[in-house]
Every structure is written in structure tokens, then in C-alpha cells.
Write an enzyme that holds these catalytic residues in place. Structure first.
Site, mmCIF file in Angstrom:
data_model
loop_
_atom_site.group_PDB
_atom_site.id
_atom_site.type_symbol
_atom_site.label_atom_id
_atom_site.label_comp_id
_atom_site.label_asym_id
_atom_site.label_seq_id
_atom_site.Cartn_x
_atom_site.Cartn_y
_atom_site.Cartn_z
ATOM 1 N N ASP A 100 62.634 82.460 20.108
ATOM 2 C CA ASP A 100 63.271 82.503 18.786
ATOM 3 C C ASP A 100 64.751 82.779 19.028
ATOM 4 O OD1 ASP A 100 63.556 82.829 15.945
ATOM 5 O OD2 ASP A 100 61.474 83.516 15.910
ATOM 6 N N ASP A 197 66.421 80.350 13.970
ATOM 7 C CA ASP A 197 66.272 81.106 12.738
ATOM 8 C C ASP A 197 67.382 80.762 11.733
ATOM 9 O OD1 ASP A 197 64.884 83.490 11.495
ATOM 10 O OD2 ASP A 197 66.940 84.244 11.495
ATOM 11 N N GLU A 238 64.757 76.328 11.488
ATOM 12 C CA GLU A 238 64.209 76.798 10.217
ATOM 13 C C GLU A 238 65.207 76.364 9.172
ATOM 14 O OE1 GLU A 238 62.738 80.865 7.986
ATOM 15 O OE2 GLU A 238 64.404 80.934 9.355
ATOM 16 N N HIS A 310 55.002 83.789 10.199
ATOM 17 C CA HIS A 310 55.055 85.242 10.042
ATOM 18 C C HIS A 310 55.745 85.673 8.751
ATOM 19 C CE1 HIS A 310 58.856 83.897 11.456
ATOM 20 N NE2 HIS A 310 59.400 85.061 11.203
ATOM 21 N N ASP A 311 56.180 84.707 7.931
ATOM 22 C CA ASP A 311 56.887 85.037 6.687
ATOM 23 C C ASP A 311 56.068 84.715 5.443
ATOM 24 O OD1 ASP A 311 59.197 85.857 7.989
ATOM 25 O OD2 ASP A 311 60.095 83.859 7.932
#
Ligand code: NOJ
Length: 531
Positions: A100, A197, A238, A310-311
């Protein structure tokens, strides 16, 4: 499609939330050695890459997305030696590591920020956005103003997320250089790619008054990934690309930016806000995915297939509203997505059909977004209603420990974990799943095997046979004479008729079928090879 992207179509990425995957040293927190312990498991499942959520040095206000040193490892997760060992263990299994990468902000405890706040004329002064007054009414994604006054500097800085996550000023060439250095540091260690990200926020659009998609966005992404020495990397942004033009700019091979992006439209389907319970209509989800698949095909772009991360609360729970048909729905959703064309990404626990967690009190939550938003909700509703909303949308829904067996802490740890174990640990765990005739894991395993062995599935054409009004999805993938028919029925029983075909059943979640056409049960799926 070019060769590089064609190879990426074979990628099946498993997203690991390291804090909750496997605790190897008995402190209640997952770690890198815990990931290494489970690599054979992942190989057996059929994945060939892992995406690790951030494991860099961090005070953990946003569970690692607040980085204080990009070139070191968080103490709780292990050491640089551990990550080097992870890379070599992965590579010896022909698996890749996708790290990440968090380019939009650092922790305020990062050395750059600590220096930056000291004065207006030191080498780090312009690493962040500093102003005498807030420049606009931008809000932090975690509630409240995005501007924070810093006593030491006597100015305001921008934080699109937590107060302790300061936005980097990419308009400063020194920042671009630093970030190139971070990428180079990790590729020298053998990392194979990056999940980037909120990368669409690194250039701000001050004129249009939005903290994303600024005029220099593509220049910056290109500066990172358009370089010769990083041309082999797999990069996934993302991004909130809303149309094909944006997607093209981000991901066209010839532009040297990202390989692909997470495209969120299907995840947002039917939702006014994350915290307002609403079941997505699978017909809409299907149609959105078909549209993007088709557009990507027309423009030689790489699509990404995913339902969870994970969000987000587990997609399975959002779709079924915690229905009893957990196995059927989990496996049908797998067939609905992962037999299409695209890079496949699976979130930890999805392969067991794990559902969203539920917490009884706000004190049980850890996530900064949920805790802050709870306070917002209290302004207009009762604590009970607010807790309900938080329980529905919280990121902690998916951040509970992975359950490997049915013991008290799910085989995740020997001690009480940092966040509560799922209340359904007795039924939703690997050991119990494998012992069951209805094993979600085994279905995923078969599906991924089929995917890897079929050119039609990996890169063939897509023909959709179902109509918009149908409460099912029927599609054919075809390449070089190989034809695969996929039938996915949604929540109601459906009579499905596919004329003039004879098929051999390859995979199903319900029953043996000799005929393609017939009555399909709720969430039934069947995959045939057509003659
Ligand atoms: C998106 C990440 O997925 C999320 O977990 C994080 O809180 C924000 N970006 C800020 O880095």
C-alpha cells in the site's frame, strides 16, 4: 490488449489487513510473520499476489494510513528483516507483493511535518499546505473542518483525513522527488507493485473547490510511474473515476500512469450514505459492472473485479441482509464477479463467506471514522439509532480478526485481540468451513482453478444473455472456440431459459445439473462449458 496488461489479467490478489490476519507473537495484533505463516494457505486458495494494507512506521491513528516513516516497518508488525523474508517467501512461491502506498498525506509525527511546522523558511516548510487562514470550507473525511491551526507554525494546514494526517504539497518538486525515492526504496527490495491510496487527491483543484482531480494530477502520477525503471510494476489506484475519459487518462497503457484502478460505482449502488442501511439491487450492480467491463474492453483498459475491502462492510452482508443463505450468496457473488475479465481482488475472509461484525457499544469500535461520525449522528438521533447506523457502515465491520478455527480467538491469536473477534466465530471460521459440505473456501478454490485454466475466462469476449429486468445474470465468455456459460441467480427463485445450448457442468453451488435451463434457487449459480 498489450502484453503487460494481458499478464496482469492472471492476477488474483488477496488483500491482507495485517493487524487482523494472524498474530504470530502473542500480542493480540497481527504481524508480518503471521502473514508468512499463512502463505501456503493462500497458495492453496489459488491467489498469486497479496496486497498488504500499510505496515510502515505509524502512530496508528488511522491504522497505518498515517505514516511516520515510509522506509521502515511498524513496530507492532515486525522488522525490515521480516518484510524482506516475506518478499522472498512470496517469490519462492511465485507470488507477488503489492504494497500500500500512501502519497496524499503523512502522519504529523513524520519528520517532514515536524520540521515543516518549525518555520516558514526551512527545507521542509513547503512540504505541506500552510495558510494564514482556512482557504475554503473543505471537510475532513473523518468529520469536521479539513483545516487545523498549528500553534508552533502559527498557520493552518490541510488534512483531508484525520487531524494527524497532513496533506502533502505535491506542487513542491521536492515532495515529488521524495515520493519517487520511496517507490525506488521498495522496488529495490523486490516489491512488485503498489496500491495507491486516494491518489486522485494528490493534486487539489482550488478553483473548482474540490480537494481532488486537480489540474496537475496526471503529471504527478506520471512522475511516479512513467519512469523506465518502474515500468514493470503493477499499480492500482484508489480512484473515483466517474467516466471513461478519466479512467482512460489514469490507466491507458500508453500514458504510463496506473495499471488499473478500483472503480467504486457498483459498491456505491443504491446507497445515500455509508451509514444508512440500504440493500443494493443486484440488477443495478450487475449492469454497472457490465458497463465498465464493456468500456474497458473497447478502450483496452484493465478492469478490476472486487466487492470488498477494509473500508466497507462485507458486500455479502449488504446484499443478503444477514440471510441464512450465507454459503449460497457468498459463492454466487464469487461467480458473478470473478469469472469476468479483470484483475481479481479478494479481501481476507471473503473466501470463507465471513459476514459483517456487530458491536454492542461505541466503546467496542476502534475506527476513527466511526468514532467521529458517531458524535455527528448524535446531533440528530438517539444513541441507539446512531449505534445502529455505525454498526451498518463502520469500517470495523471488516477489520475483525480472521477466524482460522472455532476457538475463543478464532486461531488468530492466543490472547485477546486488539478488536473483538466476530460473534459468529463458532460457525464462520476456516476449520468449520472446510469440514462442511458447503465450503465457501472450496468453491473459491475451484473457481480460481477454473479461472486460471481457461483463456475464455481470463481474456475472452463477454456476451450478456440476461436482460435488464431479469433478477439473474447470465453471461458467456468465449475465446478460441472455448465457451463458458455462467448463470447467477439473485434472491428469488427464477426459471432461466437458455435456448439452443448443451453444456457440461463445471462448477455449481447447489446441485448437479444436466440441463442448462430450468428452475434456479435463490443465489444458485452454475457454470457450464458449452459444446
Ligand atoms: C483510503 C484508505 O483505504 C482508508 O482506509 C484510509 O483511511 C484513507 N484512504 C486515508 O488514507
Amino acid at each position: 490488449m498489450n502484453k503487460k496488461y494481458q499478464n496482469f489479467l492472471k492476477m488474483v490478489i488477496y488483500q491482507i489487513y495485517p493487524r487482523s490476519f494472524r498474530d504470530s507473537n502473542g500480542d493480540g495484533i497481527g504481524d508480518i510473520n503471521g502473514v508468512i505463516e499463512k502463505l501456503d494457505y493462500l497458495k492453496e486458495l489459488g491467489v498469486n499476489a497479496i496486497w498488504m494494507c500499510p505496515c510502515y512506521k505509524s502512530p496508528n491513528d488511522d491504522n497505518g494510513y498515517d505514516i511516520s516513516d515510509y522506509c521502515d516497518i511498524m513496530d507492532e508488525f515486525g522488522t525490515m528483516e521480516d518484510i524482506k523474508r516475506l518478499i522472498s517467501e512470496l517469490h519462492s512461491r511465485e507470488m507477488k507483493l503489492i504494497m500500500d502506498f500512501v502519497p496524499n498525506h503523512t502522519s504529523t509525527s513524520h519528520k517532514w511535518f515536524q520540521e515543516s511546522r518549525k518555520s516558514k523558511d526551512n527545507p521542509y516548510s513547503d512540504y505541506y499546505y500552510w495558510f494564514d487562514e482556512p482557504q475554503n470550507d473543505w471537510e475532513s473525511a473523518f468529520s469536521g473542518s479539513a483545516w487545523e491551526y498549528d500553534e508552533m507554525r502559527g498557520q493552518y494546514y490541510l488534512h483531508s483525513y484525520a487531524v494527524s494526517q497532513a496533506d502533502l504539497n505535491w506542487d513542491n518538486p521536492a515532495v515529488v522527488k521524495e515520493m519517487q525515492g520511496v517507490i525506488d526504496f521498495w522496488i529495490n527490495l523486490g516489491v512488485d507493485g503498489f496500491r495507491c491510496d486516494v491518489i486522485d487527491q494528490i493534486s487539489k483543484d482550488w478553483e473548482q473547490n474540490q480537494n481532488m482531480f486537480g489540474p496537475r494530477l496526471h503529471e504527478y502520477i506520471h512522475a511516479l510511474f512513467g519512469r523506465e525503471e518502474v515500468a514493470h510494476l503493477f499499480t492500482i489506484g484508489e480512484c473515483w473515476c466517474q467516466d471513461i475519459e478519466e479512467l482512460y487518462k489514469h490507466t491507458a497503457f500508453e500514458r504510463g500512469e496506473l495499471s488499473t484502478v478500483f472503480q467504486f460505482n457498483h459498491m456505491e449502488c443504491g446507497r445515500e450514505s455509508k451509514f444508512v442501511p440500504k440493500t443494493p439491487d443486484l440488477r443495478e450492480v450487475r449492469d454497472i459492472v457490465i458497463d465498465w467491463e464493456t468500456l474497458c474492453e473497447e478502450h483496452n483498459l484493465l478492469y478490476t473485479l472486487f466487492t470488498d475491502n477494509h473500508d466497507q462492510p462485507q458486500f455479502l452482508s449488504r446484499v443478503t441482509g444477514y440471510s441464512k443463505l450465507r454459503y449460497e450468496a457468498a459463492t454466487m457473488l464469487a461467480a458473478m464477479f470473478y469469472l469476468l475479465k479483470g484483475v481479481s481482488v479478494i479481501y481476507q475472509g471473503q473466501e470463507l463467506g465471513m459476514t459483517a461484525a456487530h458491536y454492542d457499544a461505541i466503546e467496542d469500535f476502534d475506527d476513527i471514522e466511526s468514532i467521529n461520525y458517531y458524535q455527528e449522528l448524535l446531533k440528530t438521533m438517539s444513541p441507539k439509532e446512531a449505534l445502529e447506523g455505525i454498526n451498518f457502515g463502520s469500517r470495523d465491520n471488516t477489520r475483525h480478526p480472521m477466524c482460522w478455527d472455532d476457538s475463543e480467538y478464532g486461531g488468530f491469536s492466543d490472547v485477546k485481540p486488539w478488536i473483538a473477534v466476530h460473534s459468529e466465530v463458532k460457525t464462520q471460521n476456516l476449520k468449520t468451513d472446510l469440514a462442511s459440505e458447503k465450503s465457501v473456501f472450496r468453491f473459491y478454490q475451484k473457481l480460481l482453478k477454473l479461472r486460471a485454466s481457461s483463456d475464455a475466462i481470463l481474456s475472452g469476449s463477454l456476451q450478456v444473455l440476461s436482460k435488464k429486468e431479469d433478477r439473474f445474470f447470465v453471461y458467456v465468455r468465449e475465446a478460441d472456440g472455448e465457451k463458458i456459460l455462467v448463470i447467477c441467480n439473485f434472491e428469488e427463485p427464477s426459471e432461466i431459459l437458455v435456448e439452443d445450448v448443451i453444456g457440461t457442468l463445471l462448477l455449481s453451488n447447489y446441485r448437479e445439473r444436466k440441463e442448462v435451463s430450468g428452475l434456479y434457487a435463490p443465489y444458485e449459480t452454475a457454470v457450464f462449458e458449452l459444446k
